[in-house]
Scaffold this motif. Structure first.
Motif, PDB file in Angstrom:
ATOM      1  N   ARG A 199       7.983 -10.071 -12.054  1.00  0.00           N
ATOM      2  CA  ARG A 199       7.131 -10.628 -12.954  1.00  0.00           C
ATOM      3  C   ARG A 199       5.613 -10.010 -13.085  1.00  0.00           C
ATOM      4  O   ARG A 199       4.873 -10.069 -13.839  1.00  0.00           O
ATOM      5  N   ALA A 200       5.489  -9.372 -11.764  1.00  0.00           N
ATOM      6  CA  ALA A 200       3.830  -8.647 -11.482  1.00  0.00           C
ATOM      7  C   ALA A 200       4.013  -7.874 -10.271  1.00  0.00           C
ATOM      8  O   ALA A 200       4.694  -8.116  -9.332  1.00  0.00           O
ATOM      9  N   VAL A 201       3.143  -6.807 -10.182  1.00  0.00           N
ATOM     10  CA  VAL A 201       3.123  -6.009  -9.112  1.00  0.00           C
ATOM     11  C   VAL A 201       1.857  -5.632  -8.678  1.00  0.00           C
ATOM     12  O   VAL A 201       0.743  -5.757  -9.711  1.00  0.00           O
ATOM     13  N   VAL A 202       1.345  -5.503  -7.420  1.00  0.00           N
ATOM     14  CA  VAL A 202       0.083  -5.174  -6.855  1.00  0.00           C
ATOM     15  C   VAL A 202       0.076  -3.923  -5.930  1.00  0.00           C
ATOM     16  O   VAL A 202       0.298  -4.053  -4.864  1.00  0.00           O
ATOM     17  N   PRO A 203       0.143  -2.669  -6.468  1.00  0.00           N
ATOM     18  CA  PRO A 203       0.437  -1.496  -5.797  1.00  0.00           C
ATOM     19  C   PRO A 203      -1.198  -1.261  -5.375  1.00  0.00           C
ATOM     20  O   PRO A 203      -2.226  -1.221  -6.096  1.00  0.00           O
ATOM     21  N   ARG A 204      -1.469  -0.841  -4.095  1.00  0.00           N
ATOM     22  CA  ARG A 204      -2.514  -0.658  -3.507  1.00  0.00           C
ATOM     23  C   ARG A 204      -2.805   0.713  -2.901  1.00  0.00           C
ATOM     24  O   ARG A 204      -1.675   1.360  -2.367  1.00  0.00           O
ATOM     25  N   VAL A 205      -3.743   1.419  -3.372  1.00  0.00           N
ATOM     26  CA  VAL A 205      -3.959   2.862  -2.546  1.00  0.00           C
ATOM     27  C   VAL A 205      -2.664   3.821  -2.706  1.00  0.00           C
ATOM     28  O   VAL A 205      -2.121   4.257  -1.947  1.00  0.00           O
ATOM     29  N   THR A 206      -2.301   3.993  -3.974  1.00  0.00           N
ATOM     30  CA  THR A 206      -0.956   4.584  -4.171  1.00  0.00           C
ATOM     31  C   THR A 206      -1.003   5.322  -5.293  1.00  0.00           C
ATOM     32  O   THR A 206      -1.911   5.440  -6.042  1.00  0.00           O
ATOM     33  N   ASP A 263     -11.160   2.846   2.364  1.00  0.00           N
ATOM     34  CA  ASP A 263     -10.394   4.046   2.259  1.00  0.00           C
ATOM     35  C   ASP A 263      -8.811   3.777   2.371  1.00  0.00           C
ATOM     36  O   ASP A 263      -8.305   2.485   2.097  1.00  0.00           O
ATOM     37  N   HIS A 264      -7.917   4.495   2.588  1.00  0.00           N
ATOM     38  CA  HIS A 264      -6.562   4.201   2.650  1.00  0.00           C
ATOM     39  C   HIS A 264      -6.211   3.366   3.595  1.00  0.00           C
ATOM     40  O   HIS A 264      -5.203   2.508   3.458  1.00  0.00           O
ATOM     41  N   GLU A 265      -6.838   3.322   4.770  1.00  0.00           N
ATOM     42  CA  GLU A 265      -6.446   2.600   5.834  1.00  0.00           C
ATOM     43  C   GLU A 265      -7.203   1.037   5.937  1.00  0.00           C
ATOM     44  O   GLU A 265      -7.372   0.388   6.809  1.00  0.00           O
ATOM     45  N   ASN A 266      -8.012   0.603   4.806  1.00  0.00           N
ATOM     46  CA  ASN A 266      -8.691  -0.297   4.616  1.00  0.00           C
ATOM     47  C   ASN A 266     -10.124  -0.533   5.382  1.00  0.00           C
ATOM     48  O   ASN A 266     -10.300  -1.668   5.635  1.00  0.00           O
ATOM     49  N   TYR A 267     -10.608   0.620   5.951  1.00  0.00           N
ATOM     50  CA  TYR A 267     -12.019   0.633   6.388  1.00  0.00           C
ATOM     51  C   TYR A 267     -12.967   0.535   5.476  1.00  0.00           C
ATOM     52  O   TYR A 267     -12.679   1.091   4.209  1.00  0.00           O
ATOM     53  N   HIS A 268     -14.002  -0.169   5.549  1.00  0.00           N
ATOM     54  CA  HIS A 268     -14.918  -0.638   4.260  1.00  0.00           C
ATOM     55  C   HIS A 268     -16.373   0.275   4.826  1.00  0.00           C
ATOM     56  O   HIS A 268     -16.889   0.420   5.858  1.00  0.00           O
ATOM     57  N   LEU A 269     -16.969   0.852   3.625  1.00  0.00           N
ATOM     58  CA  LEU A 269     -18.206   1.497   3.725  1.00  0.00           C
ATOM     59  C   LEU A 269     -19.228   0.627   4.570  1.00  0.00           C
ATOM     60  O   LEU A 269     -19.992   1.373   5.307  1.00  0.00           O
ATOM     61  N   ASP A 270     -19.304  -0.514   4.312  1.00  0.00           N
ATOM     62  CA  ASP A 270     -20.388  -1.372   4.852  1.00  0.00           C
ATOM     63  C   ASP A 270     -20.254  -1.265   6.448  1.00  0.00           C
ATOM     64  O   ASP A 270     -21.326  -1.712   7.058  1.00  0.00           O
ATOM     65  N   LEU A 271     -19.162  -0.973   6.916  1.00  0.00           N
ATOM     66  CA  LEU A 271     -18.795  -1.248   8.256  1.00  0.00           C
ATOM     67  C   LEU A 271     -18.636   0.179   8.981  1.00  0.00           C
ATOM     68  O   LEU A 271     -18.197   0.458  10.088  1.00  0.00           O
ATOM     69  N   ALA A 272     -19.093   1.436   8.187  1.00  0.00           N
ATOM     70  CA  ALA A 272     -18.822   2.633   8.672  1.00  0.00           C
ATOM     71  C   ALA A 272     -19.851   3.438   9.305  1.00  0.00           C
ATOM     72  O   ALA A 272     -21.004   2.988   8.795  1.00  0.00           O
ATOM     73  N   PRO A 273     -19.614   4.071  10.519  1.00  0.00           N
ATOM     74  CA  PRO A 273     -18.435   4.004  10.938  1.00  0.00           C
ATOM     75  C   PRO A 273     -18.173   3.061  11.904  1.00  0.00           C
ATOM     76  O   PRO A 273     -19.034   2.034  12.281  1.00  0.00           O
ATOM     77  N   ALA A 274     -16.785   2.694  12.198  1.00  0.00           N
ATOM     78  CA  ALA A 274     -16.338   1.420  12.423  1.00  0.00           C
ATOM     79  C   ALA A 274     -16.759   1.185  14.135  1.00  0.00           C
ATOM     80  O   ALA A 274     -16.142   2.176  14.876  1.00  0.00           O
ATOM     81  N   ALA A 275     -17.422   0.339  14.266  1.00  0.00           N
ATOM     82  CA  ALA A 275     -17.798   0.170  16.038  1.00  0.00           C
ATOM     83  C   ALA A 275     -16.459  -0.387  16.496  1.00  0.00           C
ATOM     84  O   ALA A 275     -15.621  -1.234  15.590  1.00  0.00           O
ATOM     85  N   PRO A 276     -16.491  -0.654  17.620  1.00  0.00           N
ATOM     86  CA  PRO A 276     -15.138  -1.338  18.305  1.00  0.00           C
ATOM     87  C   PRO A 276     -14.864  -2.764  17.770  1.00  0.00           C
ATOM     88  O   PRO A 276     -13.602  -3.061  17.701  1.00  0.00           O
ATOM     89  N   ALA A 277     -15.706  -3.491  17.684  1.00  0.00           N
ATOM     90  CA  ALA A 277     -15.475  -4.680  17.305  1.00  0.00           C
ATOM     91  C   ALA A 277     -15.202  -4.911  15.669  1.00  0.00           C
ATOM     92  O   ALA A 277     -14.726  -6.120  15.322  1.00  0.00           O
ATOM     93  N   ASP A 278     -15.438  -3.991  14.969  1.00  0.00           N
ATOM     94  CA  ASP A 278     -14.966  -3.941  13.621  1.00  0.00           C
ATOM     95  C   ASP A 278     -13.868  -3.023  13.219  1.00  0.00           C
ATOM     96  O   ASP A 278     -13.392  -2.997  12.212  1.00  0.00           O
ATOM     97  N   ASP A 279     -13.282  -2.526  14.277  1.00  0.00           N
ATOM     98  CA  ASP A 279     -12.191  -1.894  14.137  1.00  0.00           C
ATOM     99  C   ASP A 279     -10.647  -2.563  14.096  1.00  0.00           C
ATOM    100  O   ASP A 279     -10.151  -2.692  15.046  1.00  0.00           O
ATOM    101  N   HIS A 280     -10.152  -2.785  12.878  1.00  0.00           N
ATOM    102  CA  HIS A 280      -9.104  -3.717  12.825  1.00  0.00           C
ATOM    103  C   HIS A 280      -7.842  -3.122  13.333  1.00  0.00           C
ATOM    104  O   HIS A 280      -6.657  -3.625  13.335  1.00  0.00           O
ATOM    105  N   ALA A 281      -7.954  -1.525  13.642  1.00  0.00           N
ATOM    106  CA  ALA A 281      -6.688  -1.026  14.287  1.00  0.00           C
ATOM    107  C   ALA A 281      -6.356  -1.440  15.594  1.00  0.00           C
ATOM    108  O   ALA A 281      -5.538  -1.378  16.277  1.00  0.00           O
ATOM    109  N   ASP A 323       0.824  -1.243   0.043  1.00  0.00           N
ATOM    110  CA  ASP A 323       0.186  -0.083  -0.063  1.00  0.00           C
ATOM    111  C   ASP A 323       0.889   1.468  -0.119  1.00  0.00           C
ATOM    112  O   ASP A 323       1.988   1.340   0.410  1.00  0.00           O
ATOM    113  N   SER A 324       0.289   2.289  -0.520  1.00  0.00           N
ATOM    114  CA  SER A 324       0.817   3.638  -0.315  1.00  0.00           C
ATOM    115  C   SER A 324       2.353   3.784  -0.683  1.00  0.00           C
ATOM    116  O   SER A 324       2.631   3.673  -1.864  1.00  0.00           O
ATOM    117  N   TYR A 325       3.240   4.233   0.271  1.00  0.00           N
ATOM    118  CA  TYR A 325       4.578   4.505  -0.006  1.00  0.00           C
ATOM    119  C   TYR A 325       5.020   2.923  -0.573  1.00  0.00           C
ATOM    120  O   TYR A 325       5.924   3.023  -1.345  1.00  0.00           O
TER     121      TYR A 325
END
Length: 593
Positions: A159-166, A300-318, A140-142
C-alpha cells in the motif's frame, strides 16, 4: 603480491527478533526476522515457513517490510534498534536477507529475482496470524530498489513505499552503455562498480583495498578475486564491458499500479541525481502524480548531516551509540508519519506536506511542489578565464557574459600520470569527513571561477545546470564539475557535483553537465564557486584518452582541453526569490587569515 582481504559473515539474531526461513516459489528459503509490538502474538506461520510457534494469533497489525543485502542483523543497518521505533507505533517490522546474502539461500546475484521474491515475501506476511493484510516497505539504497521491484510485481497488499537515497536503475549510475551513440555520456563510477566486488561475491562481505598502481585497472580486481577464491558475477557483467540486464526484470515499476511513495533524498547523496529524476518523472505521470511525496534533507547516503559535518566522535553514528539513537529518530520519523496515513489511516492525507525540504544552514521548509513556486533561475557566466588556472578565487562567475576583451579561453591538461585525487575515500559518507577542497582548486589542472563575496544570502532551491563550450585534443575526455561554497576564511566545501564523458569528434557545440538538485544557503561573506577538472581518481575510472577501453588500457593518453568563456558557457542555478545579490566585482579577493 596477493591482495589482503577481510571476510564478514552473519551477526547473531537479536533476542527480540524471531527468525523464519521463508520459502520462495522456487523452493529457496530466505532468512526473515519478525519484530512485533510488546504483547502481540507471533502466531504459528504457514506451511511455507520453517519457524515454529504456538500462539493462536489475536493481534492484527500492518507490517513494514525491509529486504536488504547487508545482513539484517548487522550494526551497519541497525534494525534491532529501528524495530523498537516501528513496533512502538503499532507496526510489525519484517526484515529479510535477500537471496544469496548472509543467512538466505540461493544464488548471489543482485536485482534479477527481487520482483518475484518481493511478491512472495509480501504474500507470506499476509498469511501470518498477526497480519491485517496491509504492507508497506522501507529502506535505503539497494533496499530502496527492492521496494521498486516489489512495486513492479504488484502484490495487492503493498500500500505504500518509502525508498531512501536510491534509484530504480542502479546500473545506470555507474557508467554509460557503450552501445549508446550519444557523444556525451558518463565516466565510469569506479567506486560504484567496485561495490559489487565487495558485497556481491557470495553470502558474505569482502573488505579489501585494490592496488591502485596496477595497470590495467581491471587487473586489481582479478587479483582480489584470486585471493578470495571467488568472484562477483555482477561485477563481471559491468567490467570491463557493460551489460545491461535490468530489462530482464520485466515490468518497469513506473508502469505498475501506482502506490503512495515518500521519496527520501539527500542533497549530499552520491546518487541524488537519479533519485530526483525518479521523483520528478513520477510526479509528472498521471495516476502517480497524486501520491508522490518528497522529503529532501541536507544528508549524505549514510545519513550524516550538514549541521554536524565533519562528524566529531560524539556525533559519528557509525561508532557512537548515543549518536546513532539521535540519528534514528530523524531517520525513521518521516516514514512512520507517512505509514500512519497510508497503512493505518489514523492521520489525514492533508497532514502530509507534498514536499518537505531542508535549506542547508537554514532549516526545514514545506512546499506544494519542487522546485518551490517562489524559485527562479539565475545565470552566471564564466569570465576572466586567464585567472581560472590560478589559486582561489580564480576567474569570475559574473551576472553578465565577458565583454570580449582579451583572451576568452583557458586550457587545462589531463595527465593520467598525475590524476586529480578524489577528496573522500568513501563518497557514500561524504559529510562524515566533509573535506576542505581549497587545495584541490589550487592545482594547475583544475579551473576555478568564483563570485565576489555575497552581500546577502543566496538560497539555492532546485536544479543546478552547467553548459560548457569545450574541446579536447584527445579522442575522449572527461569533465568533472563541482559547485563549492567558499567561506570568508578560504575553506571550500562542495555543494553539488556532476560529470560527463565526451567523444571529441562528435561533441556538440554546447556540452550539458547536469549537477542535480539542492537546497543550500550561501551566507553573506561567502562565495559561490565552480571547479572544472579532467579526472577524479579513484572515485572515477580515468579516461583512456582514446577509443581504448579504460578498464583494459595499459597507457592512457594525456590531452589538453580548451574551455571557451563565452556567452554559451554558463552556470544556471535555481534560487528562492529575494533581494538581489551583489555579484558584480573584479573577483580579486584574497584568502582571509
Amino acid at each position: 603480491m596477493s591482495i589482503r582481504y577481510e571476510r564478514t559473515g552473519s551477526a547473531p539474531v537479536p533476542d527480540h527478533a524471531r527468525q523464519h526461513l521463508v520459502r520462495m516459489r522456487d523452493g529457496v528459503r530466505l532468512a526473515t526476522d519478525v519484530y512485533l509490538p510488546e504483547g502481540a502474538d507471533a502466531g504459528v506461520g504457514t506451511a511455507s515457513d520453517t519457524g515454529s510457534g504456538t500462539g493462536s494469533g489475536t493481534d492484527e497489525l500492518p507490517a513494514v517490510l525491509v529486504r536488504l543485502p547487508y545482513d539484517k542483523n548487522s550494526r551497519y543497518v541497525y534494525f534491532d534498534k529501528i524495530a523498537s521505533l516501528f513496533t512502538a507505533r503499532g507496526y510489525a517490522l519484517v526484515v529479510q536477507d535477500v537471496r544469496g546474502k548472509f543467512r538466505s539461500g540461493g544464488q548471489t546475484l543482485p536485482f534479477l529475482r527481487e520482483p518475484l521474491d518481493g511478491y512472495d515475501a509480501i504474500d507470506w506476511i499476509t498469511h501470518q496470524p498477526w497480519s491485517n493484510g496491509v504492507v508497506g516497505m522501507f529502506g535505503d539504497s539497494y533496499y530502496g530498489f527492492t521496494q521498486w521491484a516489489a512495486v513492479a510485481a504488484q502484490h495487492p497488499a503493498l500500500r505504500a513505499v518509502v525508498p531512501r537515497v536510491t534509484t530504480v536503475d542502479f546500473n545506470g549510475t555507474t557508467q554509460s552503455d557503450p552501445d549508446d551513440p550519444s557523444p556525451v555520456g558518463r565516466p565510469v563510477w569506479l567506486e560504484g562498480i567496485e561495490y559489487y566486488a565487495h558485497y556481491w561475491v557470495d553470502n558474505s562481505v569482502y573488505d579489501f583495498t585494490p592496488d591502485r598502481s596496477v595497470r590495467p585497472v581491471i587487473e586489481q580486481y582479478e587479483q582480489a578475486f584470486t585471493a578470495m577464491g571467488a568472484r562477483s558475477a555482477w561485477f563481471d557483467l559491468l567490467a570491463p564491458r557493460y551489460t545491461n540486464l535490468l530489462p530482464a526484470l520485466g515490468r518497469h515499476p513506473f508502469d505498475a499500479r501506482p502506490v503512495p511513495v515518500l521519496h527520501c533524498v539527500g542533497w549530499f547523496d552520491n546518487i541524488s541525481i537519479p533519485h530526483m529524476r525518479d521523483y520528478l518523472e513520477l510526479a509528472s505521470r498521471p495516476g502517480w502524480d497524486a501520491v508522490q511525496y518528497l522529503w529532501a534533507g541536507a544528508i549524505d547516503h549514510e545519513n550524516y548531516h550538514l549541521d554536524l559535518a565533519p562528524a566529531a566522535p560524539a556525533d559519528d553514528h557509525a561508532h557512537d551509540e548515543a549518536a546513532l539513537d539521535r540519528m534514528l529518530l530523524n531517520y525513521a520519523g518521516p516514514a512512520l508519519d507517512f505509514f500512519d496515513v497510508f497503512l493505518k489511516g489514523i492521520r489525514p492525507v492533508s497532514a502530509l506536506p507534498k514536499v518537505a525540504w531542508e535549506l542547508g544552514h537554514d532549516g526545514w521548509r514545506t512546499a506544494e511542489a519542487w522546485p518551490p513556486a517562489e524559485s527562479t533561475e539565475r545565470t552566471f557566466w564564466l569570465t576572466e578565464p586567464a585567472r581560472a588556472g590560478g589559486p582561489l578565487p580564480g576567474g569570475t562567475l559574473s551576472n553578465e557574459p565577458g565583454d570580449g576583451d582579451g583572451e576568452q579561453s583557458v586550457r587545462w591538461v589531463y595527465d593520467p600520470e598525475s590524476l586529480v585525487p578524489s577528496q573522500v575515500a568513501n563518497s557514500f559518507s561524504f559529510l562524515q569527513s566533509y573535506p576542505d577542497e581549497a587545495q584541490l582548486a589550487d592545482r594547475e589542472d583544475v579551473l576555478v571561477f568564483s563570485t565576489p563575496a555575497l552581500s546577502e544570502p543566496l538560497d539555492l532551491a532546485g536544479p543546478v545546470d552547467l553548459v560548457l563550450r569545450v574541446t579536447g585534443t584527445g579522442e575522449t575526455f572527461d569533465v568533472f564539475a563541482k559547485v563549492l561554497d567558499i567561506s570568508p576564511g578560504g575553506q571550500a566545501h562542495m555543494i553539488i557535483r556532476g560529470q560527463v564523458s565526451v567523444r571529441t569528434r562528435r561533441a556538440p557545440a554546447e556540452i550539458p553537465v547536469a549537477l542535480g538538485h539542492t537546497g543550500y544557503r550561501l551566507r553573506p561573506g561567502h562565495r559561490l564557486a565552480l571547479t572544472i577538472a579532467g579526472s577524479d581518481y579513484p572515485m572515477f575510472l580515468p579516461s583512456s584518452g582514446s577509443t581504448e577501453n579504460p578498464w583494459t588500457t595499459l597507457a592512457p593518453k594525456p590531452s589538453t582541453q580548451t574551455l571557451y568563456a563565452d556567452a554559451v558557457t554558463q552556470l544556471t542555478v535555481t534560487v528562492l526569490a529575494g533581494p538581489c545579490v551583489n555579484t558584480h566585482g573584479t573577483g580579486t579577493g584574497t584568502h582571509a587569515v
